[in-house]
Design a protein around this motif. Structure first.
Motif, PDB file in Angstrom:
ATOM      1  N   VAL A   9      28.369  37.958  44.078  1.00  0.00           N
ATOM      2  CA  VAL A   9      28.831  39.375  43.320  1.00  0.00           C
ATOM      3  C   VAL A   9      27.236  40.270  43.892  1.00  0.00           C
ATOM      4  O   VAL A   9      26.887  39.912  44.212  1.00  0.00           O
ATOM      5  N   GLU A  35      26.888  34.611  42.160  1.00  0.00           N
ATOM      6  CA  GLU A  35      27.634  34.126  40.763  1.00  0.00           C
ATOM      7  C   GLU A  35      26.852  33.242  40.189  1.00  0.00           C
ATOM      8  O   GLU A  35      26.739  32.496  41.013  1.00  0.00           O
ATOM      9  N   ILE A  52      32.956  38.815  35.901  1.00  0.00           N
ATOM     10  CA  ILE A  52      34.530  38.800  37.450  1.00  0.00           C
ATOM     11  C   ILE A  52      35.558  39.047  37.798  1.00  0.00           C
ATOM     12  O   ILE A  52      36.208  39.428  38.386  1.00  0.00           O
ATOM     13  N   HIS A  85      32.710  41.236  44.233  1.00  0.00           N
ATOM     14  CA  HIS A  85      32.703  39.931  44.057  1.00  0.00           C
ATOM     15  C   HIS A  85      33.423  39.894  45.152  1.00  0.00           C
ATOM     16  O   HIS A  85      34.525  40.399  45.993  1.00  0.00           O
ATOM     17  N   GLU A 132      28.430  35.010  34.969  1.00  0.00           N
ATOM     18  CA  GLU A 132      28.860  36.141  35.126  1.00  0.00           C
ATOM     19  C   GLU A 132      30.425  36.142  35.608  1.00  0.00           C
ATOM     20  O   GLU A 132      31.040  37.219  35.433  1.00  0.00           O
TER      21      GLU A 132
END
Length: 174
Positions: free
Chosen positions: A49, A8, A16, A59, A12
Motif C-alpha cells: 500500500v 498491507e 484496498i 496498492h 486495510e
C-alpha cells in the motif's frame, strides 16, 4: 510526492477493495485481489500500500506465477496484477513508486523475475520488455508489447522459455 509505502495490514483490506473499485470503475480487480489473497499464490510482503499522509492512495500486488518451461521444468516467477492508484493522483508518481518498491522487495526476497500484462508505454521505464524476448508466452491473446517480463537478477530467465500459467483466480473474475 512523499509517500509511506509498506506491506498491507489486515485492517486495510476494505480500503484496498474500495481503492480498486474507484480506480477501475468496477469490482473485477478488487475481487481479484481478494481471491488472490486467499490463494496459495499470495505473498503478504508483496501486497503493498501507499499512503499520502493518512490517505490510502495506491496498492500493488505481486503473486506467485508458475512458468512451465519448454524443458519440462516448472519455474517460479511473479505476476504484477493488479495495481491501483486513486484517480486524483494519476500521473503524479504514485504508481512508479509502488512498482519500484515492489520490484526491490521481490528481489530482496530472492524472487528472480516478474511478468506483467499491462500498458506497453508504462512498464518499460522500470526495465520490463516483451516477454517474447525470453521465449515466454501466455495463453491470453494479447499484443506482444503488452505482455512483459523483467529479470530481477540478470540472466534469471535464460533457458526458461515456456508458458506462464496464471492462477485460476485470474479466470474467475473475467
Amino acid at each position: 510526492m512523499k509517500l509511506d509505502i509498506r506491506p498491507e495490514t489486515a485492517a486495510e483490506i476494505p480500503a484496498i477493495h474500495e481503492l480498486h473499485e474507484l480506480a477501475f470503475g468496477q469490482n473485477n480487480e478488487s475481487r481479484l485481489v481478494g481471491k488472490l489473497r486467499d490463494s496459495q499464490h499470495f505473498i503478504p510482503e508483496l501486497s503493498v500500500v501507499a499512503y499520502a499522509g493518512e490517505y490510502l492512495v495506491g496498492h500493488i500486488l505481486l503473486t506467485r506465477l508458475p512458468l512451465q518451461g519448454n524443458d519440462g521444468q516448472t519455474y517460479e516467477s511473479l505476476a504484477l496484477a493488479p495495481m491501483a492508484v486513486t484517480p486524483a493522483l494519476h500521473q503524479m508518481g504514485v504508481g512508479g513508486q509502488l512498482v519500484k518498491y515492489a520490484l526491490k522487495t521481490a528481489a530482496d526476497m530472492g524472487f528472480e523475475s516478474v511478468i506483467v500484462l499491462g500498458h506497453p508505454e508504462y512498464y518499460p521505464r522500470f526495465g520490463f520488455s516483451p516477454a517474447s524476448k525470453f521465449g515466454i508466452r501466455t495463453a491470453y491473446e494479447v499484443p506482444d508489447a503488452a505482455f512483459m517480463a523483467i529479470e530481477l537478477r540478470p540472466g534469471a530467465l535464460a533457458g526458461k522459455s515456456g508458458m506462464v500459467v496464471y492462477p485460476k483466480e485470474f479466470e474467475e473474475v473475467g
